[in-house]
Design a protein around this motif. Structure first.
Motif, mmCIF file in Angstrom:
data_model
loop_
_atom_site.group_PDB
_atom_site.id
_atom_site.type_symbol
_atom_site.label_atom_id
_atom_site.label_comp_id
_atom_site.label_asym_id
_atom_site.label_seq_id
_atom_site.Cartn_x
_atom_site.Cartn_y
_atom_site.Cartn_z
ATOM 1 N N LEU A 1 5.120 78.703 40.096
ATOM 2 C CA LEU A 1 4.149 79.348 40.961
ATOM 3 C C LEU A 1 4.247 80.756 41.128
ATOM 4 O O LEU A 1 3.162 81.622 41.155
ATOM 5 C CB LEU A 1 4.593 78.951 42.499
ATOM 6 N N GLU A 2 5.503 81.384 40.944
ATOM 7 C CA GLU A 2 5.628 82.867 40.975
ATOM 8 C C GLU A 2 4.891 83.347 39.575
ATOM 9 O O GLU A 2 3.949 84.363 39.631
ATOM 10 C CB GLU A 2 7.173 83.219 41.017
ATOM 11 N N SER A 3 5.151 82.731 38.500
ATOM 12 C CA SER A 3 4.588 83.180 37.124
ATOM 13 C C SER A 3 2.889 82.998 37.569
ATOM 14 O O SER A 3 2.435 83.930 36.726
ATOM 15 C CB SER A 3 5.021 82.161 36.181
ATOM 16 N N VAL A 4 2.509 82.060 37.959
ATOM 17 C CA VAL A 4 0.966 81.743 38.043
ATOM 18 C C VAL A 4 0.511 82.894 39.040
ATOM 19 O O VAL A 4 -0.358 83.335 38.404
ATOM 20 C CB VAL A 4 0.774 80.494 39.003
ATOM 21 N N MET A 5 1.060 83.122 39.929
ATOM 22 C CA MET A 5 0.501 84.364 40.875
ATOM 23 C C MET A 5 0.465 85.836 40.135
ATOM 24 O O MET A 5 -0.259 86.439 40.366
ATOM 25 C CB MET A 5 1.255 84.333 42.151
ATOM 26 N N GLU A 6 1.584 85.618 39.538
ATOM 27 C CA GLU A 6 1.764 87.272 38.666
ATOM 28 C C GLU A 6 0.655 87.169 37.636
ATOM 29 O O GLU A 6 -0.166 88.308 37.439
ATOM 30 C CB GLU A 6 3.241 87.053 37.971
ATOM 31 N N VAL A 7 0.349 86.348 36.988
ATOM 32 C CA VAL A 7 -1.107 86.417 35.883
ATOM 33 C C VAL A 7 -2.039 86.444 36.938
ATOM 34 O O VAL A 7 -3.072 87.347 36.375
ATOM 35 C CB VAL A 7 -0.913 84.934 35.179
ATOM 36 N N ALA B 1 3.027 83.304 50.076
ATOM 37 C CA ALA B 1 2.762 84.297 49.050
ATOM 38 C C ALA B 1 1.422 83.832 48.564
ATOM 39 O O ALA B 1 0.468 85.046 48.301
ATOM 40 C CB ALA B 1 3.832 84.167 47.985
ATOM 41 N N SER B 2 0.981 82.683 48.445
ATOM 42 C CA SER B 2 -0.685 82.436 47.849
ATOM 43 C C SER B 2 -1.727 82.567 48.640
ATOM 44 O O SER B 2 -2.646 83.430 48.427
ATOM 45 C CB SER B 2 -0.489 81.171 47.375
ATOM 46 N N TYR B 3 -1.352 82.800 49.965
ATOM 47 C CA TYR B 3 -2.166 83.152 50.918
ATOM 48 C C TYR B 3 -2.318 84.712 51.216
ATOM 49 O O TYR B 3 -3.383 85.174 51.062
ATOM 50 C CB TYR B 3 -2.032 82.819 52.499
ATOM 51 N N ALA B 4 -1.059 85.202 50.768
ATOM 52 C CA ALA B 4 -1.062 86.859 51.045
ATOM 53 C C ALA B 4 -1.810 87.416 49.804
ATOM 54 O O ALA B 4 -2.569 88.486 49.621
ATOM 55 C CB ALA B 4 0.428 87.212 51.057
ATOM 56 N N ALA C 1 -5.462 87.182 50.361
ATOM 57 C CA ALA C 1 -5.759 88.130 51.205
ATOM 58 C C ALA C 1 -5.996 89.418 50.534
ATOM 59 O O ALA C 1 -6.918 90.259 50.737
ATOM 60 C CB ALA C 1 -4.880 88.309 52.480
ATOM 61 N N LEU C 2 -4.940 89.875 49.429
ATOM 62 C CA LEU C 2 -4.887 91.180 48.812
ATOM 63 C C LEU C 2 -6.211 91.192 47.963
ATOM 64 O O LEU C 2 -6.852 92.406 48.151
ATOM 65 C CB LEU C 2 -3.705 91.452 48.089
ATOM 66 N N MET C 3 -6.630 90.296 47.444
ATOM 67 C CA MET C 3 -7.723 90.293 46.591
ATOM 68 C C MET C 3 -9.039 90.315 47.359
ATOM 69 O O MET C 3 -9.886 90.979 47.095
ATOM 70 C CB MET C 3 -7.755 89.001 45.937
ATOM 71 N N CYS C 4 -9.071 89.619 48.621
ATOM 72 C CA CYS C 4 -10.168 89.969 49.515
ATOM 73 C C CYS C 4 -10.210 91.190 50.024
ATOM 74 O O CYS C 4 -11.537 91.956 49.972
ATOM 75 C CB CYS C 4 -10.133 89.136 50.707
ATOM 76 N N PHE C 5 -9.231 92.093 50.451
ATOM 77 C CA PHE C 5 -9.120 93.234 51.022
ATOM 78 C C PHE C 5 -9.636 94.267 49.921
ATOM 79 O O PHE C 5 -10.483 95.157 50.134
ATOM 80 C CB PHE C 5 -7.802 93.787 51.384
ATOM 81 N N HIS C 6 -9.289 94.351 48.458
ATOM 82 C CA HIS C 6 -9.599 94.983 47.409
ATOM 83 C C HIS C 6 -11.108 94.998 47.168
ATOM 84 O O HIS C 6 -11.997 95.834 46.751
ATOM 85 C CB HIS C 6 -8.778 94.749 46.255
ATOM 86 N N SER C 7 -11.476 93.461 47.044
ATOM 87 C CA SER C 7 -12.914 93.049 46.724
ATOM 88 C C SER C 7 -13.884 93.690 47.739
ATOM 89 O O SER C 7 -15.078 93.758 47.432
ATOM 90 C CB SER C 7 -12.977 91.725 46.605
ATOM 91 N N ALA C 8 -13.511 93.826 48.780
ATOM 92 C CA ALA C 8 -14.310 94.344 49.985
ATOM 93 C C ALA C 8 -14.778 95.865 49.641
ATOM 94 O O ALA C 8 -15.684 96.338 50.235
ATOM 95 C CB ALA C 8 -13.692 94.297 51.263
ATOM 96 N N ARG C 9 -13.919 96.692 48.843
ATOM 97 C CA ARG C 9 -14.328 98.143 48.752
ATOM 98 C C ARG C 9 -15.010 98.332 47.459
ATOM 99 O O ARG C 9 -15.243 99.147 46.963
ATOM 100 C CB ARG C 9 -12.867 98.551 48.701
ATOM 101 N N LEU C 10 -14.862 97.091 46.541
ATOM 102 C CA LEU C 10 -15.609 97.362 45.076
ATOM 103 C C LEU C 10 -16.907 98.039 44.876
ATOM 104 O O LEU C 10 -17.015 99.033 44.146
ATOM 105 C CB LEU C 10 -15.759 95.942 44.338
ATOM 106 N N SER D 1 6.578 88.111 50.642
ATOM 107 C CA SER D 1 6.433 88.660 49.268
ATOM 108 C C SER D 1 5.985 89.761 49.263
ATOM 109 O O SER D 1 5.536 90.556 49.928
ATOM 110 C CB SER D 1 5.724 87.477 48.489
ATOM 111 N N CYS D 2 5.981 90.353 47.713
ATOM 112 C CA CYS D 2 5.408 91.623 47.306
ATOM 113 C C CYS D 2 3.808 91.717 47.669
ATOM 114 O O CYS D 2 3.344 92.503 48.022
ATOM 115 C CB CYS D 2 5.523 91.907 45.936
ATOM 116 N N TYR D 3 3.262 90.290 47.738
ATOM 117 C CA TYR D 3 1.667 90.441 48.005
ATOM 118 C C TYR D 3 1.459 90.772 49.401
ATOM 119 O O TYR D 3 0.511 91.012 49.722
ATOM 120 C CB TYR D 3 1.138 89.061 47.519
ATOM 121 N N HIS D 4 2.705 90.194 50.426
ATOM 122 C CA HIS D 4 2.410 90.480 51.984
ATOM 123 C C HIS D 4 2.269 91.896 51.987
ATOM 124 O O HIS D 4 1.606 92.475 52.807
ATOM 125 C CB HIS D 4 3.513 90.041 52.446
ATOM 126 N N PHE D 5 3.213 92.617 51.581
ATOM 127 C CA PHE D 5 3.341 94.221 51.581
ATOM 128 C C PHE D 5 2.054 94.874 51.009
ATOM 129 O O PHE D 5 1.441 95.798 51.569
ATOM 130 C CB PHE D 5 4.541 94.791 51.075
#
Length: 413
Positions: free
Chosen positions: A181-187, A230-233, A236-245, A288-292
């Motif tokens: 799962l960690e490998s999947v999330m990294e990709v 971690a997958s929720y985080a 969330a990270l993708m949502c936050f970044h996409s909001a500024r696109l 996880s790193c995604y949380h931070f």
């Protein structure tokens, strides 16, 4: 329907079809399946020139089901040991494979296969974009700034590992799941990041890559086994970044940094969705790193003006992130944050721990930050020299124009 929309539909349906057919026939027949799917789309594109179907997706699904029969015949001719297909229960079973829930399950299995640890890390992202997302070799090459020949070699290498290792087309369970799962999330993170901050010459943002990473991440959240903090985080990270696109460039297609972005253009429904995902992500005390990273992105979004940014909080989150996952990019960003706090001594300490080689194709980020340090400490000659280094290494035209404007301002000092 415009060609662009057809291409988009084909791409997304390609991933579905390949995943479902692999589930029917097995990974050992991946090459034949991909050829068959490609052939179906070529025939569709020719047929649709005359008249486009009312429901294109249903048309493609039906074509995929019919292609199942063709593949069975082809494999039988080649004397492969496969069950004989009949009109009764076999047809019912095949129809069940094309139910929405089963398609999603097949795609999630394909994601885990593409991100298997036996595959070379550099091959996983290309293999995932090809098999799960339906990207062509040319599109992958363009997205990853890699030669088409290199992408071909990566795909051949990945398929060879799949064949030789006899990988199972499933979602691992038990102790094997967390690492996979960690490998999947990294990709997925890498796919999103390339879209959000593209290295392509003409495009700063690749929304197709951002959207694809988010689509694949949603599969993780829909499945009970892969729905983790971690997958929720990450989502969330993708949502936050996409909001500024939409605010990253202005109407003249010029790059805007955070300070000059029109914050009213930020997409607040995505910010709200990101906040909901973060609430889910922190239900357990596993960070996880995604949380931070999501916490950092959220902190930027909280500030109604650039001047209101809580840089101390952002520095704290970056320090936490770097402690968990030491990286040169974190040190660089911590230096930039310290400069915002006018703490140039700490900024220089961070800059001294890294070098342009740490950033490969993005070495210009290091030179630009170093230029900001010299500018902030009134060493304008050095600041201009470092901007020249950045200009010599930057690839994206919008970023080059942004750096040129900074240089012009420095020359007036």
């Amino acid at each position: 329907m415009e060609n662009k929309n057809i291409d988009h539909l084909f791409r997304h349906h390609s991933g579905k079809m390949v995943s479902v057919l692999v589930r029917v026939f097995g990974l050992s027949h991946l090459d034949i399946i991909e050829d068959a799917v490609q052939d179906t789309f070529i025939k569709a594109s020719i047929s649709w020139r005359r008249q486009q179907p009312e429901n294109p997706e249903a048309w493609l699904t039906k074509a995929a089901k019919n292609r199942v029969i063709d593949i069975f015949r082809k494999l039988k001719t080649e004397k492969k040991i496969l069950p004989h297909i009949q009109k009764g229960t076999d047809f019912i079973a095949i129809n069940e494979f094309f139910l929405d829930s089963e398609i999603e399950d097949a795609q999630l299995r394909m994601i885990f296969t593409a991100c298997h640890p036996k595959l070379n890390p550099s091959d996983r992202i290309s293999f995932a974009l090809k098999t799960v997302s339906g990207f062509s070799i040319k599109e992958i090459s363009s997205a990853l700034l890699t030669k088409e020949e290199t992408v071909k070699k990566r795909l051949v290498r990945a398929r060879k590992v799949v064949q030789q290792s006899q990988l199972k087309f499933n979602i691992p369970v038990g102790a094997a799941l967390p690492n996979r799962l960690e490998s999947v999330m990294e990709v997925l993170y890498l796919i999103f990041n390339e879209g959000f901050h593209s290295n392509k010459k003409e495009e700063l943002i690749r929304q197709d890559l951002c959207g694809e990473a988010m689509r694949l991440c949603q599969f993780l959240l829909k499945n009970e086994m892969t729905r983790t903090s971690a997958s929720y985080a990450l989502y969330a990270l993708m949502c936050f970044h996409s909001a500024r696109l939409s605010a990253k460039t202005n109407t003249s297609n010029e790059l805007l940094d955070l300070k000059h972005q029109d914050r009213s253009q930020w997409h607040f429904p995505l910010i709200e969705l990101g906040n909901m995902m973060m609430n889910k992500a922190v239900e357990k005390s596993e960070f996880s790193c995604y949380h931070f990273e999501a916490a950092i992105a959220s902190e930027h979004l909280r500030a109604s003006r650039f001047e209101d940014t809580n840089w101390d909080k952002i520095l704290f989150w970056y320090e936490s992130l770097h402690a968990l996952q030491p990286m040169a990019t974190h040190l660089l960003t911590m230096a930039v944050v310290c400069m915002q706090l006018k703490d140039f001594i700490s900024a220089k300490k961070y800059l001294d721990q890294i070098s342009p080689e740490d950033f490969e194709q993005r070495a210009y980020l290091y030179y630009a930050a170093l230029s900001d340090y010299y500018s902030g400490t009134q060493q304008f000659h050095q600041a201009i020299l470092q901007l020249d280094n950045a200009l010599n290494t930057v690839n994206n035209n919008l970023e080059k124009e942004y750096l040129l404007k900074k240089k012009k301002r420095l020359l007036l000092v």
